[in-house]
Structures are given as structure tokens and as C-alpha cells.
Scaffold this motif. Structure first.
Motif, PDB file in Angstrom:
ATOM      1  N   MET A   1      -3.386 -12.853  30.420  1.00 58.23           N
ATOM      2  CA  MET A   1      -3.653 -12.631  29.002  1.00 58.23           C
ATOM      3  C   MET A   1      -2.928 -11.383  28.516  1.00 58.23           C
ATOM      4  N   GLN A   2      -2.453 -11.432  27.272  1.00 57.33           N
ATOM      5  CA  GLN A   2      -1.835 -10.280  26.633  1.00 57.33           C
ATOM      6  C   GLN A   2      -2.850  -9.632  25.697  1.00 57.33           C
ATOM      7  N   MET A   3      -2.907  -8.303  25.721  1.00 55.63           N
ATOM      8  CA  MET A   3      -3.849  -7.567  24.881  1.00 55.63           C
ATOM      9  C   MET A   3      -3.138  -6.924  23.699  1.00 55.63           C
ATOM     10  N   GLN A   4      -3.799  -6.957  22.547  1.00 56.48           N
ATOM     11  CA  GLN A   4      -3.340  -6.206  21.384  1.00 56.48           C
ATOM     12  C   GLN A   4      -4.481  -5.299  20.953  1.00 56.48           C
ATOM     13  N   VAL A   5      -4.300  -3.990  21.093  1.00 52.40           N
ATOM     14  CA  VAL A   5      -5.360  -3.031  20.784  1.00 52.40           C
ATOM     15  C   VAL A   5      -5.313  -2.674  19.304  1.00 52.40           C
ATOM     16  N   LEU A   6      -6.471  -2.797  18.637  1.00 48.73           N
ATOM     17  CA  LEU A   6      -6.607  -2.459  17.220  1.00 48.73           C
ATOM     18  C   LEU A   6      -7.662  -1.373  17.074  1.00 48.73           C
ATOM     19  N   ASN A   7      -7.406  -0.399  16.212  1.00 52.88           N
ATOM     20  CA  ASN A   7      -8.318   0.725  16.019  1.00 52.88           C
ATOM     21  C   ASN A   7      -9.128   0.568  14.736  1.00 52.88           C
ATOM     22  N   ALA A   8     -10.385   1.004  14.787  1.00 51.71           N
ATOM     23  CA  ALA A   8     -11.223   1.008  13.582  1.00 51.71           C
ATOM     24  C   ALA A   8     -12.281   2.087  13.715  1.00 51.71           C
ATOM     25  N   ASN A   9     -12.334   2.964  12.722  1.00 53.59           N
ATOM     26  CA  ASN A   9     -13.326   4.041  12.706  1.00 53.59           C
ATOM     27  C   ASN A   9     -14.138   4.044  11.419  1.00 53.59           C
ATOM     28  N   THR A  10     -13.844   3.098  10.510  1.00 53.58           N
ATOM     29  CA  THR A  10     -14.599   2.941   9.261  1.00 53.58           C
ATOM     30  C   THR A  10     -14.707   1.453   8.959  1.00 53.58           C
ATOM     31  N   ALA A  11     -15.586   1.105   8.021  1.00 55.63           N
ATOM     32  CA  ALA A  11     -15.722  -0.296   7.615  1.00 55.63           C
ATOM     33  C   ALA A  11     -14.404  -0.820   7.041  1.00 55.63           C
ATOM     34  N   ASN A  12     -13.714   0.011   6.269  1.00 53.28           N
ATOM     35  CA  ASN A  12     -12.431  -0.411   5.701  1.00 53.28           C
ATOM     36  C   ASN A  12     -11.381  -0.642   6.787  1.00 53.28           C
ATOM     37  N   GLU A  13     -11.435   0.175   7.826  1.00 52.94           N
ATOM     38  CA  GLU A  13     -10.482  -0.003   8.924  1.00 52.94           C
ATOM     39  C   GLU A  13     -10.784  -1.273   9.720  1.00 52.94           C
ATOM     40  N   ILE A  14     -12.046  -1.677   9.763  1.00 46.80           N
ATOM     41  CA  ILE A  14     -12.377  -2.971  10.376  1.00 46.80           C
ATOM     42  C   ILE A  14     -11.736  -4.096   9.569  1.00 46.80           C
ATOM     43  N   ASP A  15     -11.857  -4.010   8.227  1.00 49.59           N
ATOM     44  CA  ASP A  15     -11.217  -5.017   7.368  1.00 49.59           C
ATOM     45  C   ASP A  15      -9.706  -5.042   7.606  1.00 49.59           C
ATOM     46  N   ALA A  16      -9.109  -3.855   7.722  1.00 52.61           N
ATOM     47  CA  ALA A  16      -7.664  -3.774   7.945  1.00 52.61           C
ATOM     48  C   ALA A  16      -7.274  -4.379   9.295  1.00 52.61           C
ATOM     49  N   ALA A  17      -8.117  -4.162  10.316  1.00 55.19           N
ATOM     50  CA  ALA A  17      -7.845  -4.733  11.637  1.00 55.19           C
ATOM     51  C   ALA A  17      -7.843  -6.257  11.569  1.00 55.19           C
ATOM     52  N   PHE A  18      -8.756  -6.817  10.784  1.00 52.00           N
ATOM     53  CA  PHE A  18      -8.803  -8.275  10.672  1.00 52.00           C
ATOM     54  C   PHE A  18      -7.659  -8.815   9.817  1.00 52.00           C
ATOM     55  N   GLU A  19      -7.110  -8.003   8.946  1.00 49.01           N
ATOM     56  CA  GLU A  19      -5.894  -8.425   8.247  1.00 49.01           C
ATOM     57  C   GLU A  19      -4.739  -8.553   9.248  1.00 49.01           C
ATOM     58  N   THR A  20      -4.687  -7.610  10.193  1.00 48.57           N
ATOM     59  CA  THR A  20      -3.685  -7.710  11.251  1.00 48.57           C
ATOM     60  C   THR A  20      -3.934  -8.947  12.111  1.00 48.57           C
ATOM     61  N   ILE A  21      -5.189  -9.186  12.420  1.00 49.67           N
ATOM     62  CA  ILE A  21      -5.550 -10.370  13.197  1.00 49.67           C
ATOM     63  C   ILE A  21      -5.118 -11.638  12.460  1.00 49.67           C
ATOM     64  N   SER A  22      -5.304 -11.645  11.144  1.00 51.48           N
ATOM     65  CA  SER A  22      -4.922 -12.818  10.350  1.00 51.48           C
ATOM     66  C   SER A  22      -3.428 -13.105  10.454  1.00 51.48           C
ATOM     67  N   SER A  23      -2.633 -12.049  10.500  1.00 48.76           N
ATOM     68  CA  SER A  23      -1.185 -12.246  10.557  1.00 48.76           C
ATOM     69  C   SER A  23      -0.683 -12.492  11.973  1.00 48.76           C
ATOM     70  N   GLU A  24      -1.328 -11.857  12.965  1.00 49.52           N
ATOM     71  CA  GLU A  24      -0.871 -11.972  14.356  1.00 49.52           C
ATOM     72  C   GLU A  24      -1.424 -13.210  15.057  1.00 49.52           C
ATOM     73  N   GLN A  25      -2.561 -13.711  14.584  1.00 39.25           N
ATOM     74  CA  GLN A  25      -3.163 -14.936  15.126  1.00 39.25           C
ATOM     75  C   GLN A  25      -3.434 -14.889  16.634  1.00 39.25           C
ATOM     76  N   PRO A  26      -4.228 -13.919  17.112  1.00 39.37           N
ATOM     77  CA  PRO A  26      -4.613 -13.941  18.524  1.00 39.37           C
ATOM     78  C   PRO A  26      -5.577 -15.102  18.787  1.00 39.37           C
ATOM     79  N   ASP A  27      -5.797 -15.392  20.059  1.00 43.45           N
ATOM     80  CA  ASP A  27      -6.654 -16.522  20.435  1.00 43.45           C
ATOM     81  C   ASP A  27      -8.125 -16.141  20.541  1.00 43.45           C
ATOM     82  N   ALA A  28      -8.419 -14.852  20.695  1.00 43.13           N
ATOM     83  CA  ALA A  28      -9.805 -14.414  20.885  1.00 43.13           C
ATOM     84  C   ALA A  28      -9.905 -12.936  20.537  1.00 43.13           C
TER      85      ALA A  28
END
Length: 329
Positions: free
Chosen positions: A195-222
């Protein structure tokens, strides 16, 4: 024989003594200070487990023990003030089971009142105790595995979604030590599983939203959510975003599966809080913190949300259904 006037005098004296005795009995009821960084609703089940432990030790809230609650409502900077307030009130002991921030705030507030902690990190390394077997000073508690279980949690996620090749790992960079331990545990496990890992950082609620925007574009499997106090209080946001992006995900606390996450695996937090309640009762009975070794949590639980699995189109393997401590239908 007692004359009528003497009898009335005696009766009046006894009546006057009764309120004094009642007040003395009431004053003798010990008070526990309870310090938590979260809100009462967020830890309702854990509080029930804490009270159960107290009951096992012979104490029932409202009968022979009082509990003075102080909740920071997720405002970590309030913890020192709340801990200092409990110390000023000279409570019999302070239960601070909300991880390192609460434990350190209580430690700074008093060097004499016994303190009970719940910690995922090494309490010796944090300077809370000198030894797990015989704590020094005024602190002891429960040490449970969290970051160290990361590889096992990833393995279970891979069993749930065997075709997953790319996994997003959400961490809180502010919790540097736990993030480091989590990634050290994950990286070799991910390589072994291909498995390949992509590490995303989040320290605020807005940064969680931003991390999921990255997830939306990168399309990881889990998605693998790392165990940190901040991410633990954002469980609903995380579960909803994972569901919106149709992303199988795992966390370390059972509440994540309860609010809609696919699965969780970690220490049995309810049993951990029950043990804190038992220790609180022993301290109230006269035990010293040095007599109470730091408990190493040994109970782990796997919780699977079958409704979420169906929504995601994930077929839960029979092996996991058998291994699960609870399957939410």
C-alpha cells in the motif's frame, strides 16, 4: 423518674444535635474533581464506565461520594484554569482522563492532591511518573496503546478493503510525538501490504475540510485517521466527510463507528475509564498513588458499522464479522 421540664430540656438538646450530626455526616462525603477537555455529552458513555468503577470500589455518586465536574468544552487553553479551581477547592482527588493535556494541567495545579490520568503516550517519558510499577509523586492511572496499534488497524482496514492500494493518513501535526509514533508503525506495515500512503495534516476543522478536498482530487482507496485528541473530538465531521466521499475509513475509538465511520480498532476505552473509577475508590479508602501501579490496558475491541459498509458497497468478510466485538446494524 425524669421531671417533665428535664425531659423537655433533654429532648430539645437532642433535636438541636440532629442537624449538627447531619451536617457533619454530609461534610464527611469526599469530593472527586473530574477534569476533561471535552463536553459532557461527548463523554457520556465514558462517565458511566467511570461511575461503574467507583461503584465496584464501593462508592456511588450522590450517596457516599460527590463529583465536581469541570469540562473545557474542547477549549484546551481552559484546562489549567479549571485544574487550578479544583485544586483550590481541595478535592480528595482529581480524575483527569482526557489524555496528556488534562494530566499535565492537573500536575501543574497541585503536587499534593492525588491525580489519576489516562494516557496513550508513555507516562514516564512525559514526566508524570518515575516508574510504571511504583509511581512516585501524586500521580498514577492507565496507559493504553493507541499509536502503537496503527499497523494492526491498517491490517484490519486492508482485510476489509483488500483491493485498496492507496491510503490517505490523516494526522494532527500539533501532536508531533503521537504522529511520529503512528507513522513509524504504519510505514513498514504499508510496504508489506503493498500500500502507498499519503499523509495529510489537519489541526483545525477547516483544515479537515481542506484535507478532504485533497482526498477528492487524489482519490485514495481508503482513509486511516490517526489517534489524536483533536481528531477524536471531530468524529462526526470525519465520519460524514468519509461517507460523502464514499471512502472506507478506520479510527481507534469505537465512537467513530457509532457515528457512522466504517470501523474502529483500539483499546477498550470503557474498560479504561472503569479502571480509573476503581482506582479512585481505592484512593478514597486510603491507598497512596505509589501503591497503585500504572495499569497497562490489555483489552482491545473491533467495531464495524455494517450500515456504513452497505452504503459504501463494501462486503464485510466473514473473518472480520467473527472477530468483531460489535457489529452495528
Amino acid at each position: 423518674m425524669i421531671r417533665r421540664r428535664e425531659f423537655i430540656t433533654l429532648l430539645g438538646g437532642a433535636a438541636a444535635a440532629w442537624p449538627l450530626a447531619a451536617r457533619a455526616q454530609q461534610a464527611a462525603v469526599p469530593t472527586i474533581g473530574y477534569l476533561d477537555s471535552r463536553s459532557p455529552d461527548a463523554v457520556a458513555a465514558r462517565l458511566r464506565a467511570f461511575r461503574q468503577g467507583l461503584k465496584e470500589a464501593g462508592f456511588v455518586e450522590g450517596e457516599n461520594v460527590a463529583i465536581l465536574y469541570r469540562f473545557a468544552e474542547n477549549q484546551m487553553d481552559r484546562l489549567p484554569e479549571l485544574a487550578a479551581d479544583l485544586a483550590r477547592r481541595q478535592v480528595a482527588l482529581i480524575a483527569a482522563p482526557a489524555g496528556a493535556p488534562a494530566a499535565l494541567a492537573a500536575k501543574a495545579a497541585t503536587a499534593t492532591i492525588p491525580i489519576l490520568f489516562v494516557l496513550a503516550e508513555d507516562p514516564v517519558g512525559f514526566g508524570l511518573v518515575s516508574s510504571l510499577a511504583r509511581p512516585s509523586g501524586n500521580m498514577t492511572g492507565v496507559n493504553f496503546l493507541s499509536a502503537e496499534l496503527a499497523a494492526k488497524r491498517l491490517e484490519l482496514l486492508h482485510e476489509m478493503v483488500p483491493k485498496a492500494r492507496r491510503v490517505a493518513v490523516l494526522v494532527n501535526p500539533a501532536d508531533a510525538r503521537r504522529t511520529e509514533v503512528t507513522l513509524q508503525d504504519l510505514e513498514p506495515a504499508a510496504r508489506t501490504m503493498g500500500m502507498q500512503m499519503q499523509v495529510l495534516n489537519a489541526n483545525t476543522a477547516n483544515e479537515i475540510d481542506a484535507a478532504f478536498e485533497t482526498i477528492s482530487s487524489e482519490q485514495p482507496d481508503a482513509l486511516f485517521v490517526a489517534p489524536t485528541p483533536f481528531l477524536n473530538v471531530r468524529l462526526v465531521q470525519l465520519a460524514q466527510l468519509a461517507a460523502f466521499h464514499r471512502l472506507p475509513s478506520t479510527h481507534d475509538v469505537r465512537e467513530y463507528a457509532e457515528v457512522g465511520g466504517l470501523m474502529s480498532y483500539g483499546s477498550n476505552i470503557g474498560d479504561t475509564y472503569r479502571q480509573v473509577g476503581v482506582y479512585a475508590g481505592r484512593l478514597l479508602k486510603g491507598a497512596q498513588t505509589a501503591d497503585l501501579p500504572v495499569v497497562q490496558s490489555s483489552k482491545f475491541e473491533l467495531v464495524i458499522n455494517a450500515r456504513t459498509a452497505r452504503m459504501l458497497g463494501v462486503t464485510v468478510p466473514d473473518k472480520l464479522l467473527v472477530a468483531a466485538d460489535e457489529v452495528i446494524e
